[in-house]
Design an enzyme around this catalytic site. Structure first.
Site, PDB file in Angstrom:
ATOM      1  N   HIS A   1      -2.941  -2.621  -5.532  1.00 27.36           N
ATOM      2  CA  HIS A   1      -1.838  -1.673  -5.298  1.00 27.36           C
ATOM      3  C   HIS A   1      -1.995  -0.473  -6.240  1.00 27.36           C
ATOM      4  O   HIS A   1      -1.916   0.672  -5.816  1.00 27.36           O
ATOM      5  CB  HIS A   1      -0.490  -2.343  -5.575  1.00 27.36           C
TER       6      HIS A   1
ATOM      7  N   HIS B   1      -0.328  -3.193   1.773  1.00 27.49           N
ATOM      8  CA  HIS B   1      -0.508  -4.497   2.407  1.00 27.49           C
ATOM      9  C   HIS B   1      -1.202  -4.346   3.751  1.00 27.49           C
ATOM     10  O   HIS B   1      -0.990  -3.370   4.461  1.00 27.49           O
ATOM     11  CB  HIS B   1       0.850  -5.184   2.600  1.00 27.49           C
TER      12      HIS B   1
HETATM   13 ZN    ZN Z   1       1.700  -6.601  -2.741  1.00 26.97          ZN
END
Ligand code: ZN
Length: 272
Positions: free
Chosen positions: A177, A183
């Site tokens: 991230h 995601h």
């Molecule tokens: Zn995550």
């Protein structure tokens, strides 16, 4: 001993020896891990399930992505602001980090192993902060596991709560991230690969399944990505919230560490 039984004996010995070595390395790699049957996605959901953030912590979306403000929920800040970490003249991408003293030495070792794993397959080099660093990751044990997406400028928190987040794959997930990845199920092309069943999603959690205008870099949708959530993520009724297309029986979201695709797309993004 006949030649045949001698052969059998040595084959058996070899088998036992390899089983022993295998078990040994398994034990080693999972010594950190009392939940080795759980995927990264399951570990994250478990760690953040009953999370109550404190006032000075950021708002989270998609379970573990930190937001600077509510308004960012629908936009990927990376696409508009250029949130990649800079490349040095030697071709490496140095990402400074500081690990707070919240952690035991064993816990710290899990984090460092996660940080250093990137050196083995990419040009990303996480390194301890120096006084001249402007942008850096502050790795802390706050409430739950979370990270901002991409470089935010200045200090940015990566939270790895001591209870629940200290696993190799979870560390890699949060670092991805911070390096700019979202995601898997929010990919712009996900509708070709995953059917989202909003009727099974807990109310108020629908935003976890929004699509983002992600930069997919020609990479395939990857069910085995460490960034792919599992079939029952945010389910309100034990029914799946996502089904793979076209075969709904294909398993996904079971990754325990970065997949080959995760590595390939990281190298593409940073031109390693
Ligand atoms: Zn995550």
């Amino acid at each position: 001993m006949s030649r045949m039984s001698a052969f059998r004996f040595s084959a058996l010995a070899l088998l036992l020896l390899s089983a022993y070595c295998w078990a040994d390395s398994e034990v080693e790699s999972s010594a950190e891990n009392d939940s080795q049957d759980l995927s990264v996605s399951e570990l994250l959901e478990r760690a953040n399930r009953h999370r109550i953030g404190s006032d000075d912590e950021p708002i989270l979306t998609e379970g573990d992505i930190a937001l600077g403000s509510e308004a960012e929920r629908n936009a990927d800040p990376c696409t508009s602001q250029g949130c990649k970490w800079g490349k040095a003249s030697d071709g490496k991408v140095y990402v400074p980090y500081y690990i707070t003293n919240h952690f035991s030495s064993r816990e710290k070792a899990i984090i460092v192993r996660g940080l250093e794993s990137f050196s083995s397959f990419s040009c990303i080099r996480f390194r301890p902060t120096q006084s001249s660093d402007r942008d850096w990751l502050s790795i802390e044990s706050q409430n739950g596991c979370y990270s901002f997406v991409g470089r935010r400028g200045g200090k940015q928190v990566v939270s790895l709560a001591r209870s629940g987040c200290l696993y190799h794959g979870t560390v890699q997930h949060e670092l991805l991230h911070a390096l700019g990845f979202n995601h898997e199920q929010t990919r712009s092309d996900r509708d070709n690969h995953i059917q989202v069943l909003l009727q099974n999603v807990q109310s108020g959690m629908e935003h976890n399944f929004r699509k983002i205008a992600t930069l997919n870099q020609g990479s395939p949708y990857d069910y085995n990505s460490v960034m792919q959530y599992h079939k029952y993520a945010f389910s309100k009724n034990n029914q799946p919230t996502m089904l793979p297309i076209p075969n709904p029986n294909v398993s996904f979201g079971n990754a325990k560490e970065m997949s080959r695709n995760d590595i390939a797309r990281l190298n593409t993004l940073y031109k390693c």
